[in-house]
Write an enzyme that holds these catalytic residues in place. Sequence first.
Site, mmCIF file in Angstrom:
data_model
loop_
_atom_site.group_PDB
_atom_site.id
_atom_site.type_symbol
_atom_site.label_atom_id
_atom_site.label_comp_id
_atom_site.label_asym_id
_atom_site.label_seq_id
_atom_site.Cartn_x
_atom_site.Cartn_y
_atom_site.Cartn_z
ATOM 1 N N ASP A 149 103.901 -75.258 -63.251
ATOM 2 C CA ASP A 149 103.378 -74.200 -62.732
ATOM 3 C C ASP A 149 103.419 -72.996 -63.309
ATOM 4 O O ASP A 149 102.380 -72.366 -63.200
ATOM 5 C CB ASP A 149 104.620 -74.068 -61.327
ATOM 6 C CG ASP A 149 104.115 -72.794 -60.459
ATOM 7 O OD1 ASP A 149 104.339 -71.772 -60.743
ATOM 8 O OD2 ASP A 149 103.701 -73.121 -59.228
ATOM 9 N N VAL A 177 101.885 -72.711 -57.468
ATOM 10 C CA VAL A 177 101.049 -73.682 -57.635
ATOM 11 C C VAL A 177 101.476 -75.214 -57.452
ATOM 12 O O VAL A 177 100.718 -76.040 -56.886
ATOM 13 C CB VAL A 177 100.595 -73.686 -59.242
ATOM 14 C CG1 VAL A 177 99.579 -74.747 -59.793
ATOM 15 C CG2 VAL A 177 100.114 -72.279 -59.487
ATOM 16 N N ASP A 178 102.742 -75.366 -57.605
ATOM 17 C CA ASP A 178 103.331 -76.498 -57.549
ATOM 18 C C ASP A 178 103.497 -76.883 -55.854
ATOM 19 O O ASP A 178 103.061 -77.907 -55.610
ATOM 20 C CB ASP A 178 105.097 -76.681 -58.162
ATOM 21 C CG ASP A 178 105.184 -77.016 -59.470
ATOM 22 O OD1 ASP A 178 104.006 -77.383 -59.876
ATOM 23 O OD2 ASP A 178 106.192 -76.822 -59.840
ATOM 24 N N LEU A 179 103.661 -75.958 -55.329
ATOM 25 C CA LEU A 179 103.906 -76.425 -53.824
ATOM 26 C C LEU A 179 102.512 -76.270 -53.245
ATOM 27 O O LEU A 179 102.268 -77.225 -52.316
ATOM 28 C CB LEU A 179 104.685 -74.989 -53.085
ATOM 29 C CG LEU A 179 106.080 -74.672 -53.701
ATOM 30 C CD1 LEU A 179 106.455 -73.520 -53.023
ATOM 31 C CD2 LEU A 179 107.024 -75.892 -53.486
#
Length: 404
Positions: A149, A177-179
Amino acid sequence: MRDQNRTGVRPPLDGVRIISVEQFGAGPWATMMLADLGAEVIKIEHPGTGGDVARYVPPYTVAQDSVYFQSFNRNKKSMTLNLQHPGVRKVLHPLVRVSDGVFNNLRGDLPAKLGLDYAALGGVKRSIVCCSLSGFGRTGARADEPGYDYLMQGYAGWMSLTGEPGTPPQKTGLSLVDLNGGVMASLGLVSAVLRARETGLGCDVDVNLFDTALSLLGYVGAWHLTRGYQPQRMADSSHPSQIPSQVLPTRDGWLVVMCAKEKFYQNLVRILGAPELADDPRFRSFADRLENREALVRMLKELSRRKPTAEWLDLLKGQVPCAPVNTVEEAFRDPQVAEDDMVLELPHPDFGVVRVVANAIQISDASVEHQRGPKLGEHTEEVLGGYLEMSVEEIEGLRRKGVV
């Protein structure tokens, strides 16, 4: 309550089975979205490495588990499986035959090497959907690079947009970004499974964190690509063009206002005690206020400092979109948290009760009974014996060989 299926109606993804080779954040977030909606997620963890690295992320850890892990892995089953073992196909392929999808969030070059893509598994089951969530995709020059991320916020320009002007580049306060990559992957996977159930044809689904971060530039990206717009960091967390939509100081803290319509600006200056600013030729329209932003914001700040946040909220609610700048503790005290059942309490053998944030998606007539994230390999025997009908002797043989 969310954890009770009072109606007896099946949740939307009941009957969907996903095999997931996942770790850390983005991948487990994707499959937890599916598990919350009723899918059966079988989490594959390496027996020789201690499983998902998220099990060991501090603070708040116990043996092979953590609150961090629990926040990404509720409602799943865990089985151990060494994907690099020569005998792994004797377990993986039969499991594929009784599943709808195979998910992974490995480095982009690894799904093909480990036999987790459609080229390897389409012959095992024609309708299988193989979803990969990686840093930079499964092909191309960066396929073998790890992706995180933090890196993507740098690559995609996010950090150049975040923070006050003149300060060092900053990441967002959450791993967005990850989520978001997880949400993108879950949507792609379930969409392809829906098609596969209708047509019998599976496929590869590719999502990567770089593309996710870039896509989230949204309207800022469109402005730049269409007219060469050069985004800048905005003081007071301001919107770039809708003035005033920003943070304002109060006597005891901060207030967020969002004047997305002209009437909201007019209401704001009236309630702040300066109705004449509504007719001031410098500030009559969005374009006028954009041109004279500094002068207007300076005056608004002088006015907003006169009262505490709570008093302004009472005056502005229903007239101007507004919010306090809460701490996380204050956010969970908001009455809507309880109203929407946004906190789940999951019994846990080591932590007693793990309290985690619920899924934002609510289905009107069905829910799942939420369960804590699984212990490492907790369901290995259940999967091998129940789904693949292996005997106790066969399972023990796999253990001796290091397959599971």
